[in-house]
Design an enzyme around this catalytic site. Structure first.
Site, PDB file in Angstrom:
ATOM      1  CB  CYS A   1      -0.879  -0.010   1.235  1.00  0.00           C
ATOM      2  SG  CYS A   1      -1.758   1.535   1.442  1.00  0.00           S
TER       3      CYS A   1
ATOM      4  CB  CYS B   1     -11.652  13.260  12.280  1.00  0.00           C
ATOM      5  SG  CYS B   1     -12.664  12.369  13.447  1.00  0.00           S
TER       6      CYS B   1
ATOM      7  CE1 TYR C   1     -15.513  12.220  22.810  1.00  0.00           C
ATOM      8  CE2 TYR C   1     -15.041  14.527  23.241  1.00  0.00           C
ATOM      9  CZ  TYR C   1     -15.948  13.506  23.067  1.00  0.00           C
ATOM     10  OH  TYR C   1     -17.279  13.792  23.144  1.00  0.00           O
TER      11      TYR C   1
END
Ligand code: SAH
Length: 456
Positions: A159, A408, A311
């Protein structure tokens, strides 16, 4: 709109899953294999009331932004939805996506959106990869990526987004499996042993972690695997993770170390971090430094400040804050990550950071009610679904001078900003950061200021 109907449409946008989006007489068409800027003949596959899924039959006018995709399997794999677009256009697309969400969903008309921070070299940036194992038609063991939402593995050991080490490691694992008759897992029948290989490579340290996820309790002849993998330069941690559930969640709860440490070490800026197999760690090390740099700039910390980092993962942002503020509290749902965060604080000689395990939307309101929370700055960095309403309400009550929102997902970001900026907060500035070149996702850092507190 009817099934099999063929329409000519100009592609004006791209979806999260990589389809080209075009409009036809008020209908929205999601066209597979069409690229932003193309004019295509699209065949309707699945018509719905206001939109339809379609397939590109022919590119009538290729997009001026099309480039030759560097990866030969990019179309089948689907992991890099934007690879056929020039990098410049990818950045423009992401910036526009942020602007569109903030105006359409957030209702912000004149937002100060800074130019997106892109990468100089937008390939080879991922420090983590998870390769599924399977067999091909000839019965040979293969690794690669699941195509779209299917059970079908597209063979690809190289990849282009990942480390060049991956290929060598996968080859050694396959050799070991073939030699010792170790089977690959089959998602459909839920049989076979080796499900995934999780590989992390420390960007700055070169330390490597390999974790084989298995549908069973034990890896047979594990020594023979270790003999091979320990020859790889940088190898630091080899483990198995047990996942016997019939699920598409990759990692199970239990990890057993076979060799070396249970963690690898990597650096962000001047700080070192220990990372477990199960912990979240930003996948793009180069851009993470820029993202955190922006978050710190927006936080405008003063030495007396008390900061909450919600978070917080393994405490990466928290520890940057701890260097500049008097106290930082981190909250994170994954216990392993909190343990890593505590260890990381100690390893970096930072004694003013404290971490809590739990959901941000539970821990923060509970602590606020029980003992009160005083915070000068609050940083949030939630997963894609954004923040829960209970948490946003708590933030409004705690009323920090500044909120720095790292996001995000521009759409849930816009929803949350709208709520926070109804009266108490003002949206000062937004900087998008390209954490995932070739993919559609875009990260943002946002600076909000409590009305009544002037920015410095
Ligand atoms: N700030 C960190 C992690 C960001 S990713 C960094 O930059 O590395 C989001 C993190 O939120 C993950 O670690 C995830 O485990 C955690 N998380 C998800 N839902 C949560 C919740 N409801 N409360 C607290 N943490 C949560």
């Amino acid at each position: 709109m009817n099934k099999n109907e063929i329409l000519t449409v100009r592609i004006e946008d791209m979806s999260d899953t990589g389809e080209g989006i075009g409009k036809y007489e008020g209908y929205t068409l999601f066209v597979k294999d069409a690229c932003l800027g193309d004019v295509v003949r699209a065949k309707i596959i699945k018509p719905k009331k206001n939109y339809a899924f379609a397939r590109c039959e022919e590119v009538l006018e290729p997009s001026p932004y099309r480039v030759e995709p560097p990866c030969p399997v990019h179309r089948a794999c689907g992991g890099c939805q934007l690879q056929a677009l020039s990098y410049e256009k990818q950045l423009e697309f992401k910036e526009k996506k942020v602007r569109d969400c903030l105006t359409r969903i957030g209702g912000f008309e004149a937002v100060d959106i800074k130019p997106i921070i892109g990468m100089q070299n937008p390939l080879g940036y991922r420090n983590k990869a998870q390769f599924p194992f399977g067999v091909n038609k000839a019965g040979e063991i293969i690794t690669g990526f699941y195509a779209g939402r299917t059970h079908c593995i597209i063979e690809n050991d190289r990849c282009l987004l990942g480390s060049s080490k991956n290929e060598e490691i996968l080859e050694l694992i396959k050799e070991y499996m073939n030699e010792n008759h170790v089977s690959a897992y089959d998602e459909v029948s839920h049989k076979g042993l080796v499900r995934h290989a999780l590989i992390r490579v420390g960007y700055h340290t070169g330390e490597i972690m390999v974790c084989l996820v298995i549908n069973g309790k034990k890896l047979p002849a594990a020594d023979r695997l270790l003999d091979r993998l320990t020859q790889v330069a940088g190898m630091s941690s080899i483990s198995v993770n047990i996942n016997t559930e019939d699920t598409n969640v990759i990692l199970g709860d239990k990890t057993q170390v076979l060799w070396g440490s249970d963690k690898i070490v990597d650096k962000i800026g001047s700080l070192t971090f220990k990372i477990s197999a199960r912990s979240f760690f930003q996948v793009n090390s180069v851009q993470t430094e820029r993202l955190y740099g922006k978050a710190l700039e927006y936080a405008q910390l003063e030495p007396d400040d008390v900061v909450w980092d919600l978070y917080c993962g393994i405490g990466t942002i928290s520890l940057f804050i701890a260097q500049k503020a008097s106290k930082v509290y981190g909250v994170e749902i994954v216990e392993d990550a909190v343990n890593d965060a505590r260890e990381n604080a100690e390893a970096n000689g930072l004694t003013n950071a404290e971490f809590f395990v739990g959901k941000a939307e539970e821990v923060v309101p509970e602590k606020m009610r029980a003992e009160g929370i005083k915070a000068d700055v609050i940083v949030v960095d939630p997963p894609r679904k954004g923040c829960d309403q209970e948490l946003l309400d708590a933030l409004l009550q705690i009323e920090p001078k500044r909120i720095v929102y790292v996001s995000c997902s521009p759409s849930t970001l816009a929803r949350d900003l709208k709520y926070l900026c109804q009266e108490k907060y003002e949206l000062v500035e937004v900087t998008p950061v390209d954490m995932f070149p070739m993919g559609v996702h875009v990260e943002c850092v946002v600076w909000m200021q409590c009305c009544g507190f002037e920015p410095k």
